[in-house]
Design an enzyme around this catalytic site. Structure first.
Site, PDB file in Angstrom:
ATOM      1  N   TYR A   1       0.806  -1.223   0.000  1.00 53.47           N
ATOM      2  CA  TYR A   1       0.000   0.000   0.000  1.00 53.47           C
ATOM      3  C   TYR A   1       0.841   1.277   0.000  1.00 53.47           C
ATOM      4  CZ  TYR A   1      -3.616  -3.299   1.483  1.00 53.47           C
ATOM      5  OH  TYR A   1      -4.486  -4.363   1.555  1.00 53.47           O
TER       6      TYR A   1
ATOM      7  N   HIS B   1      -4.300   6.696  -0.931  1.00 51.21           N
ATOM      8  CA  HIS B   1      -4.836   6.657   0.437  1.00 51.21           C
ATOM      9  C   HIS B   1      -3.738   6.852   1.484  1.00 51.21           C
ATOM     10  CE1 HIS B   1      -8.679   6.227   2.228  1.00 51.21           C
ATOM     11  NE2 HIS B   1      -8.710   4.941   2.464  1.00 51.21           N
TER      12      HIS B   1
ATOM     13  N   PHE C   1      -4.503  -0.766   9.801  1.00 49.18           N
ATOM     14  CA  PHE C   1      -5.269  -0.537   8.592  1.00 49.18           C
ATOM     15  C   PHE C   1      -6.230   0.630   8.823  1.00 49.18           C
ATOM     16  CE2 PHE C   1      -3.602  -4.709   7.688  1.00 49.18           C
ATOM     17  CZ  PHE C   1      -3.193  -4.561   6.373  1.00 49.18           C
TER      18      PHE C   1
ATOM     19  N   ASN D   1      -9.328   1.492   8.449  1.00 49.76           N
ATOM     20  CA  ASN D   1     -10.647   1.472   9.088  1.00 49.76           C
ATOM     21  C   ASN D   1     -10.591   1.385  10.610  1.00 49.76           C
ATOM     22  OD1 ASN D   1     -11.381   1.373   6.431  1.00 49.76           O
ATOM     23  ND2 ASN D   1     -12.533  -0.537   6.564  1.00 49.76           N
TER      24      ASN D   1
ATOM     25  N   ASN E   1     -12.986   6.520   6.073  1.00 44.93           N
ATOM     26  CA  ASN E   1     -13.090   5.519   7.137  1.00 44.93           C
ATOM     27  C   ASN E   1     -12.075   5.723   8.251  1.00 44.93           C
ATOM     28  OD1 ASN E   1     -15.278   4.182   6.009  1.00 44.93           O
ATOM     29  ND2 ASN E   1     -13.977   2.884   4.736  1.00 44.93           N
TER      30      ASN E   1
END
Length: 202
Positions: free
Chosen positions: A14, A19, A64, A66, A112
């Protein structure tokens, strides 16, 4: 003491995602201001830094996106940092690429990471919104934020993170309007004041 949080997802998979621009900005602050090495604490990677006259903890949650609030609340409780001194850097779909805005409180705009922090800590923290632009269709958002920045986007991403780091002492001092203005002027000076399309200078 300030708690400066960059939002993103952990791991090499990632690292270059849109993001993850919050992680990139916090990394830039750490490099420029010679922070202590990041080490695993508070369900994330944490480092200590001095910005101007303010001590700060830099935090990249490892939970992560969320579940970001778990890491933020743990660090906030440990250091007894008021929510008004928690600063969260995150990607913002509703801002044009290369733009930055600072605000305190407000809605989560479907983000989120912000939703998790608000649920765990409350809403009255400061947000540094790092514009990544919008793909144009809501159905495309998930793939868009979890894809890497394109090659043409990387110059403005690097310049924006550098500008954030250059003026981070203003942010730590609570001078949000001055910080925002300095970053805007820096980006304009580098030709990013009017990015019409992703990666393109006007």
């Amino acid at each position: 003491m300030r708690l400066i949080v960059g939002l993103g997802n952990p791991g090499a998979r990632y690292a270059g995602n849109r993001h993850n621009i919050g992680f990139l900005a916090v990394d830039a602050i750490a490099r420029q201001h010679r922070a202590s090495p990041f080490r695993h604490r508070f369900q994330g990677e944490a480092a200590e830094v001095v910005l101007g006259t303010e001590r700060a903890i830099l935090l990249k949650p490892s939970t992560f996106m969320n579940e970001s609030g778990r890491a933020v609340s743990e660090a906030q409780r440990f250091y007894k940092i008021p929510l008004a001194d928690v600063i969260v850097l995150h990607d913002e779909l509703d801002l044009a690429p290369a733009k930055l805005r600072v605000k305190r409180g407000g809605g989560n705009a479907g983000h989120n990471g912000l939703r998790s922090i608000t649920a765990q800590c409350g809403n009255d923290y400061r947000r540094v919104r790092l514009g990544i632009g919008h793909p144009g269709d809501k159905a495309l958002v998930h793939a868009y934020v979890l894809n890497d920045f394109g090659k043409a986007e990387l110059p403005w991403v690097e310049d924006l993170c550098r500008a954030v780091a250059d003026h981070a002492a203003l942010l730590a001092a609570g001078e949000d309007a001055s910080f925002q203005n300095k970053v805007h002027l820096a980006m304009a000076g580098r030709g990013w004041d009017d990015v019409k399309t992703l990666g393109a200078r006007n």
